[in-house]
Design an enzyme around this catalytic site. Structure first.
Site, mmCIF file in Angstrom:
data_model
loop_
_atom_site.group_PDB
_atom_site.id
_atom_site.type_symbol
_atom_site.label_atom_id
_atom_site.label_comp_id
_atom_site.label_asym_id
_atom_site.label_seq_id
_atom_site.Cartn_x
_atom_site.Cartn_y
_atom_site.Cartn_z
ATOM 1 C CG HIS A 105 57.041 34.660 56.506
ATOM 2 N ND1 HIS A 105 56.116 35.380 56.050
ATOM 3 C CD2 HIS A 105 56.311 34.891 58.092
ATOM 4 C CE1 HIS A 105 55.376 36.727 56.783
ATOM 5 N NE2 HIS A 105 55.607 35.496 57.826
ATOM 6 C CG ASP A 151 49.576 41.601 58.967
ATOM 7 O OD1 ASP A 151 48.290 40.572 59.693
ATOM 8 O OD2 ASP A 151 49.916 41.133 58.324
ATOM 9 C CG ASP A 156 47.553 35.031 56.134
ATOM 10 O OD1 ASP A 156 47.852 36.657 55.743
ATOM 11 O OD2 ASP A 156 47.886 35.014 57.568
#
Length: 750
Positions: free
Chosen positions: A180, A290, A177
């Site tokens: 980045h 999300d 999760d």
């Protein structure tokens, strides 16, 4: 001098000057300046330094204001939240933690930064991201300070290693999760630890970098199997088509063979195994936790087309609870306190359609429907999944409903080739009852809807299926409102499949060798190459090279087509003008055959080409580029094999692929043209009298500018003697010798 004067330090909140350095500089100048001058000089130095600091401050203030505005737009406009203690105007960046020992401390919330370099640690001392409020924070997690190696935070690294290894022992797959925002060296260390326990563990990652090079860096460094992809990023039907195409998986429908059959090659040919660059594998979501709800981003009606389109892609797919129930708002995984509704045995929203498309997704994958095609027309998006072995296809058509114009051109038909048997299999339509929505303080509820499902009798949806002037099927919609989806099954007729099987087995046909038996090497120049000026000269101006949309091929011979097909093969460019030309008509195939009727000695080659091109011409048009490539590639490679293994010197015959490819240059540069003899026929008649060497292609290939003495004899050994072309070498020597004077030969000879 600034570096000597300026010291960024003192304490956390100020910048100071190192006065010991300043004093040395100012006192050094006392001989030339009085005290007032020295003070003024110091003031100027401070102004110069402070000016840059003010510019930096203004830049930071602008960044802070823009970040705050952006957060408010996202939370209160896009997500339609109400301002409250739960959703403050400006989010809190730091959280007070009270461990069991009662000692209070504060930690920075974790988050991510839009369009930032994910390899840069935004919590490091080198970053001002928190100060500038650029971090989009999450209220349920804090930023961990790993440092550069385990020794920087031994207990943290050990704790996370133990956690990851337990997960690897219990599960077959893990999700990274917010990959980045995870330091790359940390992800490498922890995944190495996981693979020590479970070497085959599957890793999917949420990696939103906005940069493919950065994605590839993460994938290669830490070994990611697939990336989370989101269909709800599409803003319109065209976007949806592009996203489905990008993450579709599989192979292009009727794509040109990436690697030709082994039987097309001899063992010496340099055969490239093409590793085609592709998108990383996708775990493709129609909605993630999300995402805002599809009702907020598009419309509740689009839940069905969006779900169906994602399901038709040849990749792993996923969704989020609440999507099928048509929940109209975003289910916040941090703040939501209500329970999901019990839907066991209840058919609400699009649940029954979801079941159908999940089953279809699995069926297509298990049964080798590996080819895929995506297209859109206005608000209609379609996907085709094809099994190239059986000739079966499933066609999905979806009327999407984004914000704005959602009309459909009912007069524009869907055309399906006459070579298919077709069966309309499934229709779903949806009517969302917005006025009946009931919110609840205890349960998460969705919009009520009426789902229409048809398995037969599609008269309310489609007009009667007709045939057009080409006898192809013409399908038009009668009533196909936004939110509708239609599935059509097709299968290529048995007689056409037998024709395709003949082309698939073309590698076993060696009849061309018989057709080549009476041909000389110079004849293969005409079969394979022949530049535009050469072609016009030989045809007395009636024909040049083949042209695609006004762009001429490099050769009239078969290599003019083969080299384009090789390019298409490498990058899967089925939109290439050659492919478009082949889908529209048979002109290229007719050109290849007709130019060989110039001489009866090519009759065997003409017969072979006609035999197989006649099959290609009657195939469904979308299949024509693929099987044109099969015939053309077989033709070129058979020429290559025959020439280099039978018609040239022992050195070339026994050489490796590199030598054989070099030897083909001899065929490129030497051709026969009765319009440009070196030796006037009235002087003498000799074998290969009309064979000359082009000084350059295409500009120095005909007339007086073709045969250059200098160029000919520089290349004489490589293009004539080493390949064993002694008869042509003799003819060229005699041609120039006749013109020799005082031991010199002309540079240009006509």
């Amino acid at each position: 001098k600034e570096q000597a004067f300026y010291k960024n330090g003192g304490d956390r909140w100020c910048s100071t000057m190192d006065n010991s350095i300043v004093a040395k500089y100012l006192l050094h100048q006392k001989e030339n300046y009085n005290d007032e001058d020295i003070v003024e000089n110091y003031r100027n130095i401070l102004n110069d330094i402070n000016l840059k600091l003010y510019h930096e401050l203004e830049n930071n203030i602008d960044a802070i204001i823009n970040a705050c505005k952006g957060n408010m737009m996202y939370v209160f406009v896009e997500q339609q939240r109400n301002f409250s203690e739960k959703y403050p105007l400006f989010p809190t960046y730091f959280r007070k933690l009270t461990p069991s020992n009662g000692q209070e401390f504060y930690a920075a919330s974790n988050g991510w930064i839009m369009t930032s370099d994910p390899t840069f640690d935004f919590a490091s001392p080198q970053s001002n991201a928190y100060f500038r409020r650029e971090v989009v924070i999450w209220g349920d997690s804090i930023k961990l300070r790993y440092g550069n190696e385990p020794s920087d935070a031994p207990s943290l690294w050990e704790y996370m290693k133990e956690y990851v290894q337990k997960s690897a022992k219990l599960f077959d797959a893990v999700r990274l999760d917010n990959c980045h925002s995870t330091p790359l060296h940390v992800a490498q260390y922890l995944l190495d630890a996981a693979r020590a326990i479970n070497p085959e563990i599957y890793v999917t990652a949420e990696l939103f970098t906005g940069n493919r090079d950065t994605e590839n860096l993460y994938i290669s460094k830490i070994g990611i199997n697939s990336l989370i992809r989101e269909s709800l990023n599409a803003k319109n039907a065209g976007d949806m088509s592009d996203i489905c195409y990008r993450f579709r998986g599989g192979y292009t429908l009727s794509g040109i063979n990436r690697n030709l059959p082994e039987s097309f090659y001899n063992e010496q040919y340099i055969k490239e195994e093409i590793l085609q660059p592709t998108e990383p594998l996708a775990l493709f979501f129609d909605c993630t936790h999300d995402n805002q709800s599809i009702a907020m981003l598009r419309s509740a009606e689009d839940a069905l087309p969006n779900c169906a389109l994602v399901s038709m892609c040849r990749c792993s797919i996923g969704s989020n609870r609440g999507y099928d129930e048509l929940v109209p708002y975003h289910i916040d995984v941090v703040h939501e306190h209500r329970f999901y509704n019990n839907i066991n045995g209840v058919d609400i929203g699009i649940i029954s359609a979801r079941k159908y498309f999940n089953q279809l997704h699995s069926y297509l994958d298990k049964n080798q429907f590996i080819e895929i095609y995506v297209e859109h027309r206005n608000n209609l998006v379609g996907i085709v999944r094809n099994n190239p072995i059986t000739g079966e296809s499933y066609h999905l058509f979806c009327h999407t409903k984004f914000h704005g114009n959602n009309s459909l051109n009912y007069d524009e038909p869907i055309i399906i080739d006459k070579s298919y048997d077709i069966e309309v299999q499934k229709y779903y339509g949806i009517k969302v009852l917005y006025d009946q929505f009931e919110d609840s303080n205890e349960l998460i509820l969705g919009n009520k809807a009426e789902l229409c499902e048809l398995d037969d009798d599609f008269d309310t949806v489609l007009n009667p299926i007709e045939r057009n002037d080409d006898n192809d099927y013409k399908i038009t919609f009668k009533n196909f409102p936004p939110g509708s989806v239609l599935v059509i099954y097709t299968k290529i007729e048995e007689n056409v499949m037998k024709q395709i099987e003949t082309l698939e087995n073309l590698g076993n046909d060696h009849d061309l060798i018989t057709a080549f038996a009476d041909l000389e090497l110079v004849d293969f120049n005409y079969l394979i190459y022949s530049s535009d000026p050469e072609e016009k000269s030989k045809s007395f101006g009636t024909r040049g090279v083949y042209s695609l949309d006004g762009n001429p091929l490099i050769y009239a011979g078969i290599y003019g087509f083969f080299h384009i097909l090789e390019y298409i093969r490498k990058i899967d460019d089925m939109g290439n003008p050659l492919c478009e030309n082949l889908r529209k008509g048979n002109w290229a195939m007719d050109y290849i055959v007709d130019r060989l009727r110039i001489d009866q000695k090519f009759a065997g080659v003409v017969d072979w080409l006609n035999k197989y091109f006649s099959i290609v011409k009657v195939l469904p048009r979308y299949l024509v580029p693929k099987y044109f490539d099969v015939v053309v590639s077989k033709y070129y490679l058979e020429c290559f094999n025959y020439v280099t293994c039978n018609k040239m010197s022992d050195y070339i015959r026994s050489g490796d692929g590199f030598v054989k490819n070099l030897a083909m240059t001899s065929l490129q540069m030497l051709s026969e043209d009765t319009n440009v003899p070196l030796l006037d026929p009235s002087i003498a008649e000799i074998e290969h009298q009309y064979v000359t060497m082009a000084a350059g292609l295409p500009h120095f290939s005909t007339g007086m500018m073709r045969a250059w003495g200098r160029d000919t004899f520089i290349a004489f050994r490589g293009l004539l003697l080493i390949p064993g072309r002694y008869s042509e070498a003799k003819s060229i020597l005699i041609g120039f010798a006749v013109s020799m004077k005082y031991g010199l030969i002309p540079n240009l000879l006509d």
